[in-house]
Enzyme design. Structure first.
Site, mmCIF file in Angstrom:
data_model
loop_
_atom_site.group_PDB
_atom_site.id
_atom_site.type_symbol
_atom_site.label_atom_id
_atom_site.label_comp_id
_atom_site.label_asym_id
_atom_site.label_seq_id
_atom_site.Cartn_x
_atom_site.Cartn_y
_atom_site.Cartn_z
ATOM 1 N N ARG A 162 29.354 44.754 58.223
ATOM 2 C CA ARG A 162 30.405 43.994 57.514
ATOM 3 C C ARG A 162 31.344 43.301 58.517
ATOM 4 O O ARG A 162 32.574 43.299 58.341
ATOM 5 C CB ARG A 162 31.230 44.908 56.600
ATOM 6 C CG ARG A 162 30.451 45.600 55.522
ATOM 7 C CD ARG A 162 29.927 44.630 54.462
ATOM 8 N NE ARG A 162 29.282 45.358 53.387
ATOM 9 C CZ ARG A 162 27.986 45.682 53.384
ATOM 10 N NH1 ARG A 162 27.207 45.290 54.364
ATOM 11 N NH2 ARG A 162 27.469 46.360 52.384
ATOM 12 N N SER A 237 33.156 46.598 46.885
ATOM 13 C CA SER A 237 33.645 47.705 47.715
ATOM 14 C C SER A 237 34.944 47.281 48.398
ATOM 15 O O SER A 237 34.967 46.271 49.093
ATOM 16 C CB SER A 237 32.630 48.049 48.810
ATOM 17 O OG SER A 237 31.408 48.369 48.225
ATOM 18 N N GLU A 333 37.672 46.486 53.515
ATOM 19 C CA GLU A 333 36.631 45.463 53.701
ATOM 20 C C GLU A 333 37.149 44.116 53.182
ATOM 21 O O GLU A 333 36.838 43.054 53.734
ATOM 22 C CB GLU A 333 35.375 45.887 52.926
ATOM 23 C CG GLU A 333 34.225 44.926 53.055
ATOM 24 C CD GLU A 333 33.020 45.308 52.199
ATOM 25 O OE1 GLU A 333 32.555 46.457 52.240
ATOM 26 O OE2 GLU A 333 32.545 44.420 51.468
HETATM 27 C C1 LIG Z 1 31.140 42.975 42.204
HETATM 28 C C2 LIG Z 1 31.064 42.681 43.660
HETATM 29 C C3 LIG Z 1 30.029 43.203 44.413
HETATM 30 C C4 LIG Z 1 29.943 42.922 45.783
HETATM 31 N N1 LIG Z 1 28.887 43.438 46.477
HETATM 32 C C5 LIG Z 1 28.762 43.176 47.813
HETATM 33 C C6 LIG Z 1 27.646 43.689 48.545
HETATM 34 O O1 LIG Z 1 26.759 44.349 48.004
HETATM 35 N N2 LIG Z 1 27.583 43.418 49.859
HETATM 36 C C7 LIG Z 1 28.535 42.654 50.511
HETATM 37 O O2 LIG Z 1 28.391 42.439 51.718
HETATM 38 N N3 LIG Z 1 29.585 42.156 49.830
HETATM 39 C C8 LIG Z 1 29.732 42.387 48.506
HETATM 40 N N4 LIG Z 1 30.800 41.895 47.806
HETATM 41 C C9 LIG Z 1 31.841 41.148 48.525
HETATM 42 C C10 LIG Z 1 31.665 39.614 48.462
HETATM 43 O O3 LIG Z 1 30.831 39.241 47.420
HETATM 44 C C11 LIG Z 1 31.083 39.037 49.753
HETATM 45 O O4 LIG Z 1 31.882 39.401 50.850
HETATM 46 C C12 LIG Z 1 30.963 37.519 49.716
HETATM 47 O O5 LIG Z 1 30.283 37.045 50.862
HETATM 48 C C13 LIG Z 1 32.331 36.823 49.609
HETATM 49 O O6 LIG Z 1 32.069 35.459 49.398
HETATM 50 P P1 LIG Z 1 33.169 34.505 48.783
HETATM 51 O O7 LIG Z 1 32.615 33.117 48.906
HETATM 52 O O8 LIG Z 1 33.549 34.938 47.426
HETATM 53 O O9 LIG Z 1 34.356 34.730 49.815
HETATM 54 P P2 LIG Z 1 35.924 34.473 49.620
HETATM 55 O O10 LIG Z 1 36.516 35.665 48.948
HETATM 56 O O11 LIG Z 1 36.162 33.145 49.029
HETATM 57 O O12 LIG Z 1 36.393 34.451 51.144
HETATM 58 C C14 LIG Z 1 36.350 35.613 51.949
HETATM 59 C C15 LIG Z 1 36.996 35.280 53.303
HETATM 60 O O13 LIG Z 1 36.247 34.280 53.986
HETATM 61 C C16 LIG Z 1 37.026 33.092 54.195
HETATM 62 N N5 LIG Z 1 36.094 31.976 53.936
HETATM 63 C C17 LIG Z 1 35.515 31.647 52.770
HETATM 64 N N6 LIG Z 1 34.622 30.667 52.942
HETATM 65 C C18 LIG Z 1 34.657 30.346 54.261
HETATM 66 C C19 LIG Z 1 33.964 29.398 55.076
HETATM 67 N N7 LIG Z 1 33.019 28.595 54.577
HETATM 68 N N8 LIG Z 1 34.265 29.325 56.394
HETATM 69 C C20 LIG Z 1 35.201 30.146 56.942
HETATM 70 N N9 LIG Z 1 35.885 31.070 56.224
HETATM 71 C C21 LIG Z 1 35.606 31.173 54.907
HETATM 72 C C22 LIG Z 1 38.173 33.196 53.223
HETATM 73 O O14 LIG Z 1 39.319 32.507 53.690
HETATM 74 C C23 LIG Z 1 38.409 34.700 53.163
HETATM 75 O O15 LIG Z 1 39.161 35.146 54.269
HETATM 76 C C24 LIG Z 1 30.923 42.132 46.420
HETATM 77 C C25 LIG Z 1 31.972 41.607 45.653
HETATM 78 C C26 LIG Z 1 32.037 41.866 44.289
HETATM 79 C C27 LIG Z 1 33.144 41.265 43.476
#
Ligand SMILES: Cc1cc2nc3c(=O)[nH]c(=O)nc-3n(C[C@H](O)[C@H](O)[C@H](O)COP(=O)(O)OP(=O)(O)OC[C@H]3O[C@@H](n4cnc5c(N)ncnc54)[C@H](O)[C@@H]3O)c2cc1C
Length: 337
Positions: A162, A237, A333
């Site tokens: 992570r 998580s 996380e």
């Molecule tokens: C129900 C649920 C289950 C999940 N299961 C998992 C799992 O099994 N495994 C896992 O690893 N994660 C899991 N996650 C966490 C999450 O889905 C991941 O971390 C995912 O990659 C976040 O993507 P996002 O686009 O929503 O990020 P965001 O929440 O939009 O951004 C996260 C961070 O990255 C930054 N950011 C966003 N896009 C960019 C970019 N293009 N360039 C630079 N910085 C950027 C943002 O500013 C922020 O700091 C889960 C979440 C939920 C709600």
């Protein structure tokens, strides 16, 4: 450019916090224009993908930029392998489904993870025995220091559990524009040994699973265990699984004989969910916030009215009680904004 814009629909916790300014960009030129606006108005930046890994603890006094860059392209690498590139704003699960539809293997165990492709390298997303580092080739980024587009290969991303350079030294410096993965076209490496995949496939009556079958099994398991953010606000998580020295683990085993651990050299990874549960948090609610009744690692916006501060304070209480009982400091996380 919108002012005093509610980010409630843009974070899966459903927290109602405002950004002073908000804009959406669909290509690098629009992104650069937004960046130039932030520079000329001295505004801090917040990049948004799917908002599934952030907790907004207060209003954001800057410019929030929603990254909507779209597009998927591919290039044959060998008889058995293909390079597939997706732009940052592509939805992760839709991208996985797109690849599975084309019978490209490698992403199936990562089905149904919320968020966007561009965020996947941030924390090296992982689930069911696969992390993106296993199929990652490179990502293209915009360097905010010189506004140059650069390419990071696997080694340069310094992926860990992570974790990546984008959460460490490169935090806040790079915007990920697109990501390239190396996937298989014929000789797929089906991974079924992790978690409940084998038993779910058995339940589905499947003996020789295809990559599509593995994806379906993962989807079924995830839907039965994890709350859907569309129904209950959450960010998956909330904490990482801590890794502790073997000696500390063995000392804890003397006191807590049921403690679980996964050894890796002279370190042991301990499931954070188990630690939290042992401290009595599973299903517990304080005000508008709770720990999920099936998975204590997931903090939920139980009433839909929780503020980011309430959720943050709840997570601090969990950290303190785990520290007190086990001497282990949990690390969040989720990105705290
Ligand atoms: C129900 C649920 C289950 C999940 N299961 C998992 C799992 O099994 N495994 C896992 O690893 N994660 C899991 N996650 C966490 C999450 O889905 C991941 O971390 C995912 O990659 C976040 O993507 P996002 O686009 O929503 O990020 P965001 O929440 O939009 O951004 C996260 C961070 O990255 C930054 N950011 C966003 N896009 C960019 C970019 N293009 N360039 C630079 N910085 C950027 C943002 O500013 C922020 O700091 C889960 C979440 C939920 C709600």
């Amino acid at each position: 450019m919108q002012e005093n814009f509610s980010l409630q629909p843009y974070n899966t916790f459903g927290v109602d916090a405002n950004a002073k300014y908000f804009t959406e960009v669909s290509n690098t030129e629009e992104l650069k224009a937004a960046l130039s606006y932030s520079t000329s108005h001295s505004l801090p930046l917040l990049f948004l993908g799917g908002g599934s890994n952030i907790l907004l603890t207060k209003d954001f006094d800057g410019l929030a930029i929603k990254l909507n860059l779209k597009g998927i392209s591919e290039e044959n690498f060998s008889d058995n392998e293909v390079f597939v590139t997706a732009k940052a704003g592509e939805n992760w699960h839709e991208f996985v489904m797109y690849c599975l539809h084309k019978n490209y293997g490698g992403l199936e165990n990562l089905s149904l993870i919320p968020g966007n492709v561009g965020t996947s390298p941030m924390q090296n997303i992982g689930a069911y025995g696969t992390e993106i580092k296993d199929i990652f080739v490179s990502c293209q980024v915009l360097d905010l220091e010189d506004l140059e587009v650069k390419t990071f290969n696997l080694e340069q991303c310094r992926f860990g559990y992570r974790d990546s350079i984008f959460k460490q030294k490169g935090k806040g410096r790079y915007v990920i524009l697109e990501v390239t993965f190396k996937l298989t076209r014929k000789e797929h490496h089906v991974k079924t040994e992790y978690g409940a995949i084998t038993s779910e496939l058995k339940h589905l009556g499947i003996e020789n699973p295809t990559i599509q079958d593995v994806s379906q099994a993962v989807i079924n398991i995830r839907q039965s265990k994890l709350p859907d953010p569309k129904e209950i606000g959450n960010a998956g998580s909330f904490f990482k699984n801590p890794t502790i020295p073997l000696a500390q683990f063995e000392a804890l085993q003397q006191k807590f004989e049921n403690i679980q651990g996964y050894p890796n050299g002279d370190m042991v990874k301990v499931p954070a969910g188990w630690l939290i549960e042992q401290c009595g948090w599973k299903g517990k609610q304080i005000g508008n916030v709770a720990s999920h009744k099936l998975q204590s690692l997931v903090i939920i916006n139980a009433t839909g009215k929780a503020s980011g501060k309430e959720i943050f304070d709840f997570s601090t209480d969990i950290i303190n009680s785990v520290k007190e009982k086990f001497g282990i400091e949990l690390e969040r996380e989720v990105n705290i904004i």
